[in-house]
Design a protein around this motif. Structure first.
Motif, PDB file in Angstrom:
ATOM      1  N   PHE A 509      -6.681 -15.220   4.215  1.00 43.18           N
ATOM      2  CA  PHE A 509      -6.845 -14.321   5.365  1.00 43.18           C
ATOM      3  C   PHE A 509      -7.046 -12.882   4.905  1.00 43.18           C
ATOM      4  CE2 PHE A 509      -5.311 -11.496   8.693  1.00 43.18           C
ATOM      5  CZ  PHE A 509      -5.943 -12.005   9.815  1.00 43.18           C
ATOM      6  N   ASN A 510      -6.231 -12.451   3.974  1.00 42.03           N
ATOM      7  CA  ASN A 510      -6.316 -11.063   3.501  1.00 42.03           C
ATOM      8  C   ASN A 510      -7.629 -10.778   2.786  1.00 42.03           C
ATOM      9  OD1 ASN A 510      -3.814 -10.366   4.544  1.00 42.03           O
ATOM     10  ND2 ASN A 510      -2.718 -10.928   2.667  1.00 42.03           N
ATOM     11  N   GLU A 511      -8.162 -11.794   2.091  1.00 40.15           N
ATOM     12  CA  GLU A 511      -9.387 -11.585   1.323  1.00 40.15           C
ATOM     13  C   GLU A 511     -10.656 -11.766   2.157  1.00 40.15           C
ATOM     14  OE1 GLU A 511      -9.168 -14.250  -1.963  1.00 40.15           O
ATOM     15  OE2 GLU A 511      -7.644 -13.088  -3.043  1.00 40.15           O
ATOM     16  N   ASN A 512     -10.567 -12.557   3.251  1.00 42.07           N
ATOM     17  CA  ASN A 512     -11.798 -12.937   3.952  1.00 42.07           C
ATOM     18  C   ASN A 512     -11.823 -12.662   5.454  1.00 42.07           C
ATOM     19  OD1 ASN A 512     -13.272 -14.656   1.706  1.00 42.07           O
ATOM     20  ND2 ASN A 512     -11.137 -15.336   1.703  1.00 42.07           N
ATOM     21  N   LEU A 513     -10.661 -12.555   6.076  1.00 45.12           N
ATOM     22  CA  LEU A 513     -10.655 -12.555   7.539  1.00 45.12           C
ATOM     23  C   LEU A 513     -10.066 -11.301   8.174  1.00 45.12           C
ATOM     24  CD1 LEU A 513      -9.425 -16.239   8.135  1.00 45.12           C
ATOM     25  CD2 LEU A 513     -11.782 -15.425   7.939  1.00 45.12           C
ATOM     26  N   LYS A 514      -9.639 -10.353   7.391  1.00 40.48           N
ATOM     27  CA  LYS A 514      -8.926  -9.198   7.966  1.00 40.48           C
ATOM     28  C   LYS A 514      -9.785  -8.443   8.975  1.00 40.48           C
ATOM     29  CE  LYS A 514      -5.959  -6.717   5.785  1.00 40.48           C
ATOM     30  NZ  LYS A 514      -5.247  -5.813   4.854  1.00 40.48           N
ATOM     31  N   GLU A 515     -11.080  -8.427   8.773  1.00 38.88           N
ATOM     32  CA  GLU A 515     -11.956  -7.704   9.688  1.00 38.88           C
ATOM     33  C   GLU A 515     -12.741  -8.642  10.615  1.00 38.88           C
ATOM     34  OE1 GLU A 515     -12.057  -4.413  10.027  1.00 38.88           O
ATOM     35  OE2 GLU A 515     -10.459  -4.300   8.510  1.00 38.88           O
ATOM     36  N   LYS A 516     -12.522  -9.964  10.481  1.00 39.52           N
ATOM     37  CA  LYS A 516     -13.318 -10.908  11.280  1.00 39.52           C
ATOM     38  C   LYS A 516     -12.829 -10.998  12.717  1.00 39.52           C
ATOM     39  CE  LYS A 516     -14.996 -15.673  11.478  1.00 39.52           C
ATOM     40  NZ  LYS A 516     -15.062 -16.996  10.827  1.00 39.52           N
ATOM     41  N   TYR A 517     -11.522 -11.086  12.894  1.00 41.22           N
ATOM     42  CA  TYR A 517     -10.966 -11.253  14.234  1.00 41.22           C
ATOM     43  C   TYR A 517     -10.322  -9.945  14.686  1.00 41.22           C
ATOM     44  CZ  TYR A 517     -11.754 -16.129  13.179  1.00 41.22           C
ATOM     45  OH  TYR A 517     -12.335 -17.315  12.839  1.00 41.22           O
ATOM     46  N   LYS A 518     -10.810  -9.392  15.774  1.00 36.68           N
ATOM     47  CA  LYS A 518     -10.322  -8.099  16.252  1.00 36.68           C
ATOM     48  C   LYS A 518      -9.921  -8.188  17.723  1.00 36.68           C
ATOM     49  CE  LYS A 518     -13.017  -5.128  13.151  1.00 36.68           C
ATOM     50  NZ  LYS A 518     -13.937  -3.973  13.058  1.00 36.68           N
ATOM     51  N   TRP A 519      -8.926  -7.373  18.024  1.00 35.85           N
ATOM     52  CA  TRP A 519      -8.606  -7.176  19.429  1.00 35.85           C
ATOM     53  C   TRP A 519      -9.694  -6.310  20.054  1.00 35.85           C
ATOM     54  CZ3 TRP A 519      -5.061 -10.151  21.385  1.00 35.85           C
ATOM     55  CH2 TRP A 519      -3.946 -10.525  20.622  1.00 35.85           C
ATOM     56  N   ASP A 520     -10.057  -6.613  21.281  1.00 35.53           N
ATOM     57  CA  ASP A 520     -10.915  -5.703  22.031  1.00 35.53           C
ATOM     58  C   ASP A 520     -10.055  -4.495  22.449  1.00 35.53           C
ATOM     59  OD1 ASP A 520     -12.977  -4.591  23.397  1.00 35.53           O
ATOM     60  OD2 ASP A 520     -13.307  -6.277  24.774  1.00 35.53           O
ATOM     61  N   GLU A 521     -10.633  -3.521  23.078  1.00 36.06           N
ATOM     62  CA  GLU A 521      -9.864  -2.392  23.591  1.00 36.06           C
ATOM     63  C   GLU A 521      -8.749  -2.934  24.490  1.00 36.06           C
ATOM     64  OE1 GLU A 521     -11.641   1.767  24.694  1.00 36.06           O
ATOM     65  OE2 GLU A 521     -11.597   0.501  26.494  1.00 36.06           O
ATOM     66  N   ARG A 522      -7.512  -2.435  24.296  1.00 40.87           N
ATOM     67  CA  ARG A 522      -6.365  -2.956  25.036  1.00 40.87           C
ATOM     68  C   ARG A 522      -5.647  -1.851  25.805  1.00 40.87           C
ATOM     69  NH1 ARG A 522      -2.857  -5.649  20.534  1.00 40.87           N
ATOM     70  NH2 ARG A 522      -3.763  -3.919  19.348  1.00 40.87           N
ATOM     71  N   ALA A 523      -5.012  -2.294  26.896  1.00 39.01           N
ATOM     72  CA  ALA A 523      -4.226  -1.362  27.706  1.00 39.01           C
ATOM     73  C   ALA A 523      -2.778  -1.816  27.732  1.00 39.01           C
ATOM     74  CB  ALA A 523      -4.770  -1.303  29.126  1.00 39.01           C
ATOM     75  N   GLU A 524      -1.873  -0.882  27.487  1.00 40.23           N
ATOM     76  CA  GLU A 524      -0.452  -1.157  27.669  1.00 40.23           C
ATOM     77  C   GLU A 524      -0.125  -0.824  29.121  1.00 40.23           C
ATOM     78  OE1 GLU A 524       3.593   0.997  26.391  1.00 40.23           O
ATOM     79  OE2 GLU A 524       2.409   0.292  24.648  1.00 40.23           O
ATOM     80  N   VAL A 525       0.361  -1.781  29.856  1.00 42.72           N
ATOM     81  CA  VAL A 525       0.487  -1.656  31.306  1.00 42.72           C
ATOM     82  C   VAL A 525       1.937  -1.838  31.736  1.00 42.72           C
ATOM     83  CG1 VAL A 525      -0.232  -2.605  33.538  1.00 42.72           C
ATOM     84  CG2 VAL A 525      -1.860  -2.500  31.632  1.00 42.72           C
ATOM     85  N   SER A 526       2.421  -0.954  32.615  1.00 45.81           N
ATOM     86  CA  SER A 526       3.725  -1.120  33.258  1.00 45.81           C
ATOM     87  C   SER A 526       3.500  -1.762  34.619  1.00 45.81           C
ATOM     88  CB  SER A 526       4.429   0.229  33.430  1.00 45.81           C
ATOM     89  OG  SER A 526       4.762   0.783  32.174  1.00 45.81           O
ATOM     90  N   ILE A 527       4.219  -2.843  34.885  1.00 44.19           N
ATOM     91  CA  ILE A 527       4.098  -3.541  36.170  1.00 44.19           C
ATOM     92  C   ILE A 527       5.363  -3.229  36.977  1.00 44.19           C
ATOM     93  CG2 ILE A 527       3.787  -5.764  37.298  1.00 44.19           C
ATOM     94  CD1 ILE A 527       2.572  -6.792  34.652  1.00 44.19           C
TER      95      ILE A 527
END
Length: 657
Positions: A509-527
């Motif tokens: 994972f560290n050698e091949n995938l660190k940049e492959k899977y990313k979070w999209d823009e996220r919002a921290e939300v209070s409900i």
């Protein structure tokens, strides 16, 4: 479940292709570690896997050849791991073999033949008459013999020159025979369940032949065959019905109406309007008299003959009389008997449900016994049966003899011998059938068990010969064996390793995938949930939430009672529709109130986080799948280095079309 699916995909359908192995030169296409793979094997699996896409183009052949070489490399590794010697895997393969062999034999020799036979017969209608003597399938032996004897006497009378119709009228237990002389009219395959022997005779006989006594589920029949014709198939019609009255005077008036309606139709009047106005079939009159499709023997002969005589769609018959009245019939369409491929699936299901399959299976059993030189030792069975006691044998208490009785009971030539001990083992397994014999003579139950045992050993013997007799079955079993080996080798060296090798997974994972899977823009939300319907309090909470963090709001509003509840969640952009219009720090959704619970809710975006790489724990499922792919590719590289692969290019090119 996964393994079953894997093997199904690996082996494919049982009867996809039948190649004539051995009839033509069969060169070696390639070898793996000096183990040859012949051209016929590759063609078989290539055609079966690709079905209608098997165009034998060079690109297609080379693509599949690469896949098959990889497959054989993995199988070679599995054999080196001696997976083929593991008892559990051998037992599993034996189970598949028994299951497939039974289906193979029944489908190939029974079902397929019966389906083709049924379709061939469906193409012809046969005219038959019969003399019937009732006798249920479960009747006592004496009653069965009596019915058979009556039928035999009737047959002898006809063979001696007596008129069939007169004998039928005088002796047949079919009540209609007194009026019809036993005439049934034209019939077509498939006959009702239990009448297969009658169908077989009717379609085998020549016009004018009389045969019997033939057994059905209802009794014994003496059958006369008349003429035959191409099958009528089915016709789609509408009708205008004029029911008969209760006097000649009324019928005369009705007939005049019929003739006038017919004349109007001939003059171009509307069928639907006249049908709606005049038809006495009130159910169909509003729908143009629509009766749908029907085949032979559905309606009275005069109606059927008239309907099938209409030459073209849309045309109307002349006036037709039946016992209930007069009819005008309009042909809508005609549907002939479908071709074999169209009807195969439906016919296969009907054949499997029909008792003719059991009859055909008995014929197959007889063939197996004859070809295998099956012999029996009736004295050994008689001696053993005499030693049994019904109060024990017909109960759950009975067990096979100890020590085992080695007396020979039957054998297939010199290849296979069966002893009393083998039969006893079968009787022990067939406990339900054995105990069902309680109340009947012991010898009848033993004889029934013996007949069933003979069927089982015959099927078992034939299964043992399938590899020798049928190259396609041998290929099928090779596919299953190699599929099992491939599954277990892949499981050990790829799938399990990817899930258990945590160190290797982290490194990969560290050698091949660190940049492959990313979070999209996220919002921290209070409900926010406000437990009151007081508009002043609600408004105050919203005003505070807009300016301060949720911790301050809770501290301020919950001093006396727990009025406000807040939970924090993180959402990726686009995953919560309520947030789309307010996607910025400080954005707040409109208030949602529930009068029933007296609560209100709203969401506030606390902060927006830009796209960031996922950690291993966040993308573990995807990472494991990628690691499996990596391990499999590396495995193939290692296998190619360990096992030499030689491909005959001339043979490859010879297959290209």
């Amino acid at each position: 479940m996964f393994k079953q699916l894997f093997l199904t995909l690996a082996a494919g359908a049982i009867f996809s292709i039948n190649f004539a192995f051995g009839q033509q030169p069969d060169p070696v296409l390639f070898s793996v570690n000096n183990t040859p793979v012949y051209q016929s094997e590759f063609k078989y699996i290539y055609t079966k896997t690709n079905q209608d896409k098997a165009d034998f183009s060079e690109a297609s052949i080379r693509e599949y050849l690469d896949l098959y070489v990889k497959f054989k490399l993995k199988v070679a590794k599995a054999r080196e791991m001696r997976l083929d010697t593991i008892e559990a895997l051998r037992s599993e393969l034996d189970g598949y073999r028994r299951q497939l062999a039974n289906s193979y034999l029944i489908d190939r020799e029974v079902t397929d033949k019966l389906v083709k036979e049924a379709h061939e017969r469906m193409l012809k209608d046969v005219e038959v008459s019969h003399i019937f003597f009732a006798c249920d399938r479960n009747a006592k032996a004496a009653d069965t013999l009596a019915a058979f004897s009556k039928a035999a006497v009737a047959l002898k009378m006809i063979q001696g020159g007596d008129d069939f119709a007169k004998v039928a009228a005088a002796q047949s237990e079919d009540k209609s025979a007194k009026e019809t002389g036993g005439y049934l009219g034209y019939v077509t395959a498939m006959f009702p369940d239990g009448f297969y022997s009658m169908e077989k005779g009717a379609y085998s006989a020549k016009s004018g032949d009389v045969f019997g006594p033939v057994r059905s589920n209802s009794g014994y029949h003496v059958v006369k065959v008349g003429s035959s014709r191409p099958a009528r198939g089915e016709i789609e019609v509408g009708q205008i019905l004029f029911r008969k009255g209760d006097s000649e005077e009324k019928n005369t008036m009705i007939r005049k109406t019929v003739d006038s309606v017919y004349a109007a139709l001939q003059g171009g009047a509307s069928w639907d309007l006249l049908c709606s106005k005049y038809s006495d079939d009130k159910t169909t009159a509003p729908k143009g008299g629509y009766l749908g499709f029907f085949g032979i023997n559905r309606y009275q002969k005069s109606f059927e003959d008239a309907a099938f005589s209409i030459p073209a769609d849309g045309q109307i018959s002349s006036v037709v009389e039946t016992s209930i009245g007069w009819h005008l019939i309009k042909r809508i369409s005609h549907r002939p008997v479908g071709n074999f491929e169209t009807l195969r699936r439906g016919l296969t299901e009907r054949v499997k449900r029909d008792s003719r399959s059991a009859i055909a299976k008995q014929t197959m059993i007889a063939r197996i016994q004859r070809e295998g030189k099956f012999t029996e030792k009736p004295d050994a069975l008689k001696k053993w049966a005499a030693q049994q006691v019904d109060s024990v044998f017909l109960t759950f208490r009975w067990k096979p003899s100890e020590p085992e009785i080695k007396d020979v009971l039957a054998q297939f030539g010199t290849e296979k011998t069966f002893t009393i001990a083998d039969f006893e083992e079968f009787c022990f397994r067939a406990s339900r059938e054995r105990m069902r014999g309680a109340g009947n003579p012991l010898n009848e139950t033993i004889d029934k068990l013996y007949q069933n045992w003979k069927e089982e050993v015959a099927m078992g013997f034939e299964e043992s010969q399938l590899d020798k007799k049928y190259p396609d079955f041998k290929s099928l079993m090779r596919e299953y064996e190699e599929g099992i080996l491939l599954f277990d080798a892949t499981k050990q060296l790829v799938w399990d390793k990817a899930n258990t090798d945590s160190v290797g997974l982290v490194k990969f994972f560290n050698e091949n995938l660190k940049e492959k899977y990313k979070w999209d823009e996220r919002a921290e939300v209070s409900i926010y949930t406000i437990k009151t319907d007081d508009p002043k309090i609600i408004q105050k909470v919203r005003e505070m939430a807009a300016k301060k963090p949720s911790a301050d709001v809770l501290k301020k509003m919950n001093k006396k009672e727990n009025l406000v509840h807040v939970i924090t969640k993180t959402y990726e952009k686009g995953k919560n529709k309520d947030l789309d219009p307010i996607w910025q720090a400080g954005g707040m959704t409109a208030l949602k109130s529930d009068a029933g619970t007296k609560t209100s809710t709203f969401l506030k975006v606390e902060k927006i986080t830009p796209p960031t790489p996922k950690l291993l724990d966040d993308a573990r499922g995807y990472a494991v799948a990628d690691y499996q792919d990596y391990l499999e590719k590396k495995w193939i590289e290692d296998l190619r280095a360990a096992y030499p692969v030689k491909i005959d290019e001339a043979v490859v090119k010879s297959m290209v079309k």
